[in-house]
Design a protein around this motif. Structure first.
Motif, mmCIF file in Angstrom:
data_model
loop_
_atom_site.group_PDB
_atom_site.id
_atom_site.type_symbol
_atom_site.label_atom_id
_atom_site.label_comp_id
_atom_site.label_asym_id
_atom_site.label_seq_id
_atom_site.Cartn_x
_atom_site.Cartn_y
_atom_site.Cartn_z
ATOM 1 N N MET A 114 -11.350 -67.811 -8.078
ATOM 2 C CA MET A 114 -10.906 -66.557 -7.461
ATOM 3 C C MET A 114 -9.980 -65.768 -8.389
ATOM 4 S SD MET A 114 -10.310 -67.901 -3.577
ATOM 5 C CE MET A 114 -9.917 -66.281 -2.879
ATOM 6 N N ILE A 115 -9.132 -66.459 -9.134
ATOM 7 C CA ILE A 115 -8.251 -65.781 -10.090
ATOM 8 C C ILE A 115 -9.092 -65.173 -11.213
ATOM 9 C CG2 ILE A 115 -6.472 -66.156 -11.855
ATOM 10 C CD1 ILE A 115 -5.215 -68.214 -9.867
ATOM 11 N N GLU A 116 -10.041 -65.959 -11.715
ATOM 12 C CA GLU A 116 -10.903 -65.488 -12.801
ATOM 13 C C GLU A 116 -11.715 -64.260 -12.390
ATOM 14 O OE1 GLU A 116 -14.629 -67.463 -14.882
ATOM 15 O OE2 GLU A 116 -12.777 -68.567 -15.292
ATOM 16 N N SER A 117 -12.170 -64.240 -11.135
ATOM 17 C CA SER A 117 -12.981 -63.104 -10.663
ATOM 18 C C SER A 117 -12.124 -61.902 -10.259
ATOM 19 C CB SER A 117 -13.835 -63.534 -9.469
ATOM 20 O OG SER A 117 -13.017 -63.696 -8.311
ATOM 21 N N GLY A 118 -10.812 -62.090 -10.194
ATOM 22 C CA GLY A 118 -9.926 -61.004 -9.797
ATOM 23 C C GLY A 118 -9.679 -60.916 -8.303
ATOM 24 N N GLU A 119 -10.241 -61.857 -7.526
ATOM 25 C CA GLU A 119 -10.004 -61.842 -6.070
ATOM 26 C C GLU A 119 -8.541 -62.109 -5.747
ATOM 27 O OE1 GLU A 119 -12.991 -63.822 -3.436
ATOM 28 O OE2 GLU A 119 -13.865 -64.351 -5.383
ATOM 29 N N ILE A 120 -7.881 -62.876 -6.597
ATOM 30 C CA ILE A 120 -6.446 -63.138 -6.446
ATOM 31 C C ILE A 120 -5.772 -62.603 -7.704
ATOM 32 C CG2 ILE A 120 -4.673 -64.931 -6.423
ATOM 33 C CD1 ILE A 120 -6.388 -66.516 -4.540
ATOM 34 N N ALA A 121 -4.771 -61.763 -7.522
ATOM 35 C CA ALA A 121 -4.061 -61.136 -8.634
ATOM 36 C C ALA A 121 -2.922 -62.048 -9.083
ATOM 37 C CB ALA A 121 -3.543 -59.772 -8.221
ATOM 38 N N HIS A 122 -3.229 -62.924 -10.025
ATOM 39 C CA HIS A 122 -2.264 -63.910 -10.505
ATOM 40 C C HIS A 122 -1.025 -63.242 -11.115
ATOM 41 C CE1 HIS A 122 -0.909 -67.785 -11.857
ATOM 42 N NE2 HIS A 122 -0.882 -67.379 -13.104
ATOM 43 N N ASP A 123 -1.210 -62.171 -11.870
ATOM 44 C CA ASP A 123 -0.071 -61.485 -12.485
ATOM 45 C C ASP A 123 0.874 -60.930 -11.437
ATOM 46 O OD1 ASP A 123 -0.969 -62.060 -15.040
ATOM 47 O OD2 ASP A 123 -1.983 -60.137 -15.287
ATOM 48 N N ARG A 124 0.314 -60.386 -10.351
ATOM 49 C CA ARG A 124 1.156 -59.857 -9.272
ATOM 50 C C ARG A 124 1.954 -60.986 -8.623
ATOM 51 N NH1 ARG A 124 -1.837 -57.439 -4.494
ATOM 52 N NH2 ARG A 124 -1.304 -59.363 -3.464
ATOM 53 N N THR A 125 1.306 -62.136 -8.426
ATOM 54 C CA THR A 125 2.013 -63.282 -7.847
ATOM 55 C C THR A 125 3.171 -63.698 -8.732
ATOM 56 O OG1 THR A 125 0.007 -64.062 -6.752
ATOM 57 C CG2 THR A 125 1.770 -65.670 -7.073
ATOM 58 N N ARG A 126 2.926 -63.785 -10.032
ATOM 59 C CA ARG A 126 3.986 -64.167 -10.975
ATOM 60 C C ARG A 126 5.146 -63.178 -10.883
ATOM 61 N NH1 ARG A 126 1.299 -65.407 -15.502
ATOM 62 N NH2 ARG A 126 0.956 -63.221 -15.993
ATOM 63 N N THR A 127 4.845 -61.897 -10.817
ATOM 64 C CA THR A 127 5.886 -60.872 -10.713
ATOM 65 C C THR A 127 6.686 -61.042 -9.420
ATOM 66 O OG1 THR A 127 4.589 -59.319 -12.037
ATOM 67 C CG2 THR A 127 6.289 -58.375 -10.613
ATOM 68 N N GLU A 128 6.002 -61.286 -8.317
ATOM 69 C CA GLU A 128 6.688 -61.472 -7.031
ATOM 70 C C GLU A 128 7.592 -62.705 -7.064
ATOM 71 O OE1 GLU A 128 3.547 -61.670 -4.157
ATOM 72 O OE2 GLU A 128 3.096 -59.545 -4.303
ATOM 73 N N LEU A 129 7.106 -63.798 -7.638
ATOM 74 C CA LEU A 129 7.907 -65.021 -7.699
ATOM 75 C C LEU A 129 9.101 -64.854 -8.630
ATOM 76 C CD1 LEU A 129 5.128 -67.753 -7.669
ATOM 77 C CD2 LEU A 129 6.502 -66.918 -5.760
ATOM 78 N N HIS A 130 8.901 -64.203 -9.776
ATOM 79 C CA HIS A 130 10.021 -63.951 -10.689
ATOM 80 C C HIS A 130 11.070 -63.072 -10.014
ATOM 81 C CE1 HIS A 130 7.919 -64.903 -14.788
ATOM 82 N NE2 HIS A 130 7.994 -65.948 -13.988
ATOM 83 N N SER A 131 10.618 -62.102 -9.239
ATOM 84 C CA SER A 131 11.544 -61.229 -8.526
ATOM 85 C C SER A 131 12.375 -62.019 -7.507
ATOM 86 C CB SER A 131 10.761 -60.112 -7.834
ATOM 87 O OG SER A 131 11.623 -59.302 -7.089
ATOM 88 N N ALA A 132 11.733 -62.959 -6.819
ATOM 89 C CA ALA A 132 12.459 -63.798 -5.847
ATOM 90 C C ALA A 132 13.524 -64.632 -6.550
ATOM 91 C CB ALA A 132 11.476 -64.694 -5.098
ATOM 92 N N VAL A 133 13.152 -65.243 -7.679
ATOM 93 C CA VAL A 133 14.120 -66.049 -8.439
ATOM 94 C C VAL A 133 15.234 -65.160 -8.968
ATOM 95 C CG1 VAL A 133 14.438 -67.466 -10.511
ATOM 96 C CG2 VAL A 133 12.449 -67.841 -9.042
ATOM 97 N N GLU A 134 14.878 -63.985 -9.446
ATOM 98 C CA GLU A 134 15.881 -63.072 -9.991
ATOM 99 C C GLU A 134 16.903 -62.671 -8.928
ATOM 100 O OE1 GLU A 134 18.261 -61.225 -12.405
ATOM 101 O OE2 GLU A 134 16.547 -62.372 -13.125
#
Length: 192
Positions: A114-134
């Motif tokens: 799903m990540i490879e096909s773009g169904e799940i936006a992995h980069d957006r998830t990383r950004t959201e998680l980094h924002s939570a930690v920040e």
């Protein structure tokens, strides 16, 4: 009033959906390979038709579990900060992150596709998680609990390292000890 894209679920249907989602999360978190949809339905105490009514494909179930876990992590940062000191909030958040990583193990093949096909936006998830930690780090810098040079990317890289060498659930004690070491290392050096 704006129209909703999906009709509201009846109370019993909403309970069934929530039950399936919770059970799927738990089953994915303890599985060493992807469990069948039938196994998840059976574990949830619902018929396979009920599972497919809410999640017509494996991908739709994986997507729901994945997104639910991301929301729990991102909103969890604020909830933890409301209850705990920043250092205790981050340490607890690290445990939640470990549970999320473990959940991904039982759905890894589908998730990667799903990540490879773009169904799940992995980069957006990383950004959201980094924002939570920040948000937690920012609160901890204000109270002096974290060094000013610690970044969300540093924390994320450390967590990936910990859960690579001590994957859950089999190595929970080791992961817990390593997370304590990481958490202690985020404190600023003593003056002098």
């Amino acid at each position: 009033m704006p129209e909703s894209s999906a009709p509201a679920l009846r109370a019993d249907a909403a309970r069934n959906r929530d039950q399936v989602l919770a059970v799927a999360t738990r089953v994915f978190g303890t599985a060493d390979r992807e469990p069948s949809m039938r196994a998840i339905a059976r574990e949830a105490g619902v018929g396979i038709g009920t599972l497919y009514r809410h999640f017509p494909t494996r991908e739709s179930l994986v997507d729901a579990v994945y997104r639910d876990q991301v929301v729990r992590l991102t909103s969890g940062a604020d909830e933890l900060l409301a209850e705990l000191s920043p250092s205790a909030a981050l340490r607890r958040w690290m445990d939640l992150f470990g549970d999320w990583i473990a959940t991904k193990n039982g759905m890894l093949d589908t998730l990667l596709t799903m990540i490879e096909s773009g169904e799940i936006a992995h980069d957006r998830t990383r950004t959201e998680l980094h924002s939570a930690v920040e948000r937690i780090l920012r609160a901890g810098r204000t109270t002096g609990e974290f060094g000013v040079d610690v970044t969300a990317e540093d924390v994320a890289a450390s967590l990936i390292g910990v859960f690579t060498v001590a994957p859950l659930p089999d190595h929970r004690a080791r992961a817990h000890r390593l997370l304590d070491i990481v958490s202690n290392g985020l404190r600023p050096p003593p003056p002098g």
